[in-house]
Each structure stands twice: as structure tokens, then as C-alpha cells.
Scaffold this active site. Structure first.
Site, PDB file in Angstrom:
ATOM      1  N   HIS A   1      18.695  73.756  36.758  1.00 41.47           N
ATOM      2  CA  HIS A   1      17.645  72.821  37.168  1.00 41.47           C
ATOM      3  C   HIS A   1      16.256  73.424  36.963  1.00 41.47           C
ATOM      4  CE1 HIS A   1      20.625  70.820  40.226  1.00 41.47           C
ATOM      5  NE2 HIS A   1      21.171  71.036  39.046  1.00 41.47           N
TER       6      HIS A   1
ATOM      7  N   ASP B   1      23.538  73.241  33.042  1.00 44.09           N
ATOM      8  CA  ASP B   1      23.301  72.977  34.456  1.00 44.09           C
ATOM      9  C   ASP B   1      22.355  73.993  35.096  1.00 44.09           C
ATOM     10  OD1 ASP B   1      23.317  72.091  37.038  1.00 44.09           O
ATOM     11  OD2 ASP B   1      25.441  72.458  37.415  1.00 44.09           O
TER      12      ASP B   1
ATOM     13  N   GLU C   1      16.654  68.438  43.729  1.00 45.30           N
ATOM     14  CA  GLU C   1      17.377  69.714  43.882  1.00 45.30           C
ATOM     15  C   GLU C   1      16.697  70.733  42.974  1.00 45.30           C
ATOM     16  OE1 GLU C   1      21.137  68.100  42.466  1.00 45.30           O
ATOM     17  OE2 GLU C   1      21.999  68.428  44.427  1.00 45.30           O
TER      18      GLU C   1
ATOM     19  N   HIS D   1      31.365  67.386  43.657  1.00 45.54           N
ATOM     20  CA  HIS D   1      31.591  67.657  42.240  1.00 45.54           C
ATOM     21  C   HIS D   1      33.066  67.393  41.977  1.00 45.54           C
ATOM     22  CE1 HIS D   1      27.964  70.654  42.050  1.00 45.54           C
ATOM     23  NE2 HIS D   1      27.629  69.447  42.456  1.00 45.54           N
TER      24      HIS D   1
ATOM     25  N   GLU E   1      29.792  63.067  41.579  1.00 47.03           N
ATOM     26  CA  GLU E   1      28.552  63.431  40.898  1.00 47.03           C
ATOM     27  C   GLU E   1      28.798  63.519  39.392  1.00 47.03           C
ATOM     28  OE1 GLU E   1      26.372  66.530  42.796  1.00 47.03           O
ATOM     29  OE2 GLU E   1      25.056  66.881  41.080  1.00 47.03           O
TER      30      GLU E   1
ATOM     31  N   HIS F   1      26.389  66.853  50.916  1.00 48.63           N
ATOM     32  CA  HIS F   1      26.966  67.438  49.706  1.00 48.63           C
ATOM     33  C   HIS F   1      28.124  68.356  50.100  1.00 48.63           C
ATOM     34  CE1 HIS F   1      27.416  69.244  45.815  1.00 48.63           C
ATOM     35  NE2 HIS F   1      26.291  68.727  45.326  1.00 48.63           N
TER      36      HIS F   1
ATOM     37  N   TYR G   1      30.157  73.300  46.787  1.00 51.03           N
ATOM     38  CA  TYR G   1      30.424  73.142  45.344  1.00 51.03           C
ATOM     39  C   TYR G   1      31.561  74.035  44.857  1.00 51.03           C
ATOM     40  CZ  TYR G   1      26.919  76.869  45.440  1.00 51.03           C
ATOM     41  OH  TYR G   1      26.201  77.992  45.748  1.00 51.03           O
TER      42      TYR G   1
ATOM     43  N   ASP H   1      23.067  62.665  38.518  1.00 51.01           N
ATOM     44  CA  ASP H   1      22.166  63.817  38.508  1.00 51.01           C
ATOM     45  C   ASP H   1      21.472  63.856  37.142  1.00 51.01           C
ATOM     46  OD1 ASP H   1      21.258  66.575  38.041  1.00 51.01           O
ATOM     47  OD2 ASP H   1      22.310  67.084  39.880  1.00 51.01           O
TER      48      ASP H   1
ATOM     49  N   ARG I   1      30.065  78.236  50.198  1.00 50.10           N
ATOM     50  CA  ARG I   1      31.307  78.952  49.914  1.00 50.10           C
ATOM     51  C   ARG I   1      32.507  78.280  50.584  1.00 50.10           C
ATOM     52  NH1 ARG I   1      31.298  81.499  45.874  1.00 50.10           N
ATOM     53  NH2 ARG I   1      29.221  82.086  45.255  1.00 50.10           N
TER      54      ARG I   1
ATOM     55  N   HIS J   1      20.292  62.397  41.955  1.00 47.37           N
ATOM     56  CA  HIS J   1      19.679  63.718  42.075  1.00 47.37           C
ATOM     57  C   HIS J   1      18.642  63.796  40.966  1.00 47.37           C
ATOM     58  CE1 HIS J   1      23.482  65.607  44.115  1.00 47.37           C
ATOM     59  NE2 HIS J   1      22.773  64.871  44.939  1.00 47.37           N
TER      60      HIS J   1
ATOM     61  N   HIS K   1      22.106  66.944  35.063  1.00 46.19           N
ATOM     62  CA  HIS K   1      23.497  67.014  34.590  1.00 46.19           C
ATOM     63  C   HIS K   1      23.747  66.048  33.433  1.00 46.19           C
ATOM     64  CE1 HIS K   1      24.965  68.706  38.741  1.00 46.19           C
ATOM     65  NE2 HIS K   1      24.043  69.437  38.171  1.00 46.19           N
TER      66      HIS K   1
HETATM   67 ZN    ZN Z   1      23.336  71.079  39.061  1.00 41.04          ZN
HETATM   68 FE    FE Z   2      23.158  67.514  41.704  1.00 39.28          FE
HETATM   69 FE    FE Z   3      25.778  68.685  43.141  1.00 38.08          FE
END
Ligand code: ZN
Ligand code: FE
Ligand code: FE
Length: 287
Positions: free
Chosen positions: A226, A224, A256, A107, A142, A67, A70, A176, A37, A211, A179
């Protein structure tokens, strides 16, 4: 040979992450620099870092991929949100200079109706505002699935951002697999073709990390979501081909996947055994 690992919790600090990745059998990992967050980061403990760096040497860890939260949006329409992204990323880079040789992946952002071109310009501006001369961490854009107004769905968009960054020596890409598949690239049926296209549009020298995720949805879905390796629409055979591609040798490959410790340990072992290259970075030295 590849470096294989998974995304792990950073709640216990650096040495705890070293112990966790040792337990999972990995030689790289990813972690959130702070609560996703975007809350305040915990103060770094030099003793914790020292213990981690010692462990990293013993475990022969490859580059670790931090990372960014996000929720940051480097191309938000509101100036205060862009400033928050810029200040948080700048603080993360300062903290990451304590663990040299690692990457910082983020991102690119959502243009929220301003249009892709405006998004690209604002993302490059953010990067130019945070890449300071006294720091060394390479920042990785990414590849995104294109859900909502995400910028970075196509290799062309990423190339345009890269082109506008002043510090060319400090910028790269993290691919990724979920992605790019959700974005429409056929990483399952034709991984060689996707790497060729990446090379043509961006240049494989820019590829610094991957990723590795399966996807719950069909190609081009822009969802998106996973999946565990072999339990989605990409499949384990495609992952095997990906980790055997010359472009991936020597790079950190990070899971991930929605898993538990046992599942990640199994997938890390799979990535490692699937890769037939013996030496890291040894193109053509296949056994
Ligand atoms: Zn993702
Ligand atoms: Fe990723
Ligand atoms: Fe990511």
C-alpha cells in the site's frame, strides 16, 4: 456521500476506537478483531460496548468493518489450520453480534498448491460452517492482489465462492483499490470500467465496503504494497473518481495507508471533500 475512515487500533477497546475516529474526523473505521497473528481475543466489556454504541449514535457512524486476522487461512491444506480459521471466525462473528449492523471482512485464503478450485471449495465450506442462523453480521470477501497462492484475485473467483454460500443474505465483497490494481484491474485509468466488470461478474449489490489505498507497484504486479493516497501508481485523481462513482455511494470507504494520525485525518478529509454526492445512498442526486 460516502462514509470515510481508516483502519485503527483496537488495543484500547471499543470506546477508545470511537474517540480515535472522532479525533480523525471519520464516520466509519476498520479494526482487527484480535491481534493479526490470531491470538486470543480480549474479553468484551459490556460497559465499553455501551459507551461505544452511544458514541456511534452521536457521531452518526456508518457501518464499521471488522477485519479478521490476516494469518487465518480458510483453505489451508492442513485440517487443523482450517479448523483454527473456522473457530476463530465463528468466535469473531459471535462477538460482533454485540455491535449490530457492522461487517466482517476477511482474506479468502491461500490455496498453498492445492489449486484455485480446491481453495474456492474449502473457503465456501468454511463460510457455510460459520454462518449461523441466530447471527446477523454480513461477511465480506476481500478482493486480493494474487500474491503467492491467494484466492480471490479475480472477480470470477470471488463469484464462485459467493455462489456456493448457503446464506446468500450474509455475504458480500469488500473491494481493495490497491489489491485490484495489483491484480491487474485498471482502477486508476478506468475505474468506471472496473465497476462495470464487477457488476457483470459479481453484481454491484454485493459491494458493501471499500479499502481505499494507493499502490507502490505497477498494475498487475501482484505485490500488495500500500501507498499513501496520491503517492503511488493509482493517484489521487483516480481515488476522486472512485468515491464519486454511484456504486460507492453510501458505502464505508476505509484507508489502510501507511500513515500517522495527521496523515489519516488529511486523507479522510480528502475523501469526504472529493465526493460530490450530497446524500448517502442517493444515486443521481449529485450537487
Ligand atoms: Zn493489502
Ligand atoms: Fe485491504
Ligand atoms: Fe485486508
Amino acid at each position: 456521500m460516502i462514509y470515510a475512515g481508516s483502519h485503527i487500533s483496537s488495543a484500547g477497546g471499543y470506546a477508545a476506537m470511537g474517540r480515535q475516529i472522532r479525533k480523525l474526523g471519520g464516520d466509519t473505521f476498520a479494526f482487527f478483531t484480535r491481534n493479526p497473528r490470531g491470538a486470543r481475543a480480549k474479553k468484551l466489556d459490556p460497559e465499553d460496548i455501551r459507551e461505544f454504541l452511544e458514541m456511534a449514535g452521536e457521531l452518526k457512524l456508518g457501518p464499521v468493518v471488522a477485519h479478521a486476522p490476516y494469518t487465518l487461512n480458510a483453505c489451508a491444506a492442513r485440517e487443523d489450520l482450517r479448523r483454527f480459521a473456522r473457530e476463530t471466525m465463528a468466535d469473531d462473528l459471535k462477538r460482533l453480534s454485540c455491535t449490530p449492523g457492522n461487517y466482517y471482512n476477511f482474506h479468502p485464503g491461500c490455496h498453498v498448491g492445492q489449486g484455485t478450485e480446491a481453495g474456492i471449495r474449502l473457503i465456501a465450506e468454511t463460510l457455510n460452517g460459520i454462518l449461523k442462523d441466530e447471527e446477523h453480521t454480513t461477511v465480506l470477501l476481500e478482493t486480493m492482489s494474487g500474491k503467492g497462492s491467494e484466492v480471490g484475485r479475480t472477480f470470477e473467483e470471488l463469484r464462485e465462492i459467493l455462489d456456493r454460500v448457503e446464506r446468500q443474505d450474509r455475504i458480500g465483497v469488500c473491494l481493495d483499490t490497491c489489491h485490484v490494481w495489483d491484480a491487474g484491474y485498471d482502477i486508476a485509468g478506468n475505474p468506471d470500467g472496473v465497476f462495470e466488470e464487477f457488476d457483470r461478474v459479481i453484481g454491484l449489490d454485493r459491494l458493501k465496503a471499500l479499502h481505499i489505498n494507493d499502490s507502490q507497484n505497477p498494475r498487475g504486479s501482484r505485490k500488495d504494497r500500500h501507498a499513501k493516497i496520491g503517492e503511488g501508481m493509482i493517484g489521487a485523481e483516480a481515488v476522486r473518481r472512485i468515491v464519486n462513482h454511484p456504486a460507492v455511494q453510501g458505502l464505508p470507504c476505509i484507508l489502510e495507508t501507511p500513515n500517522d494520525d495527521e496523515g489519516w485525518a488529511r486523507e479522510i478529509a480528502f475523501l469526504r471533500s472529493a465526493c460530490q454526492y450530497k446524500e448517502k445512498n442517493m444515486e443521481g442526486e449529485q450537487i
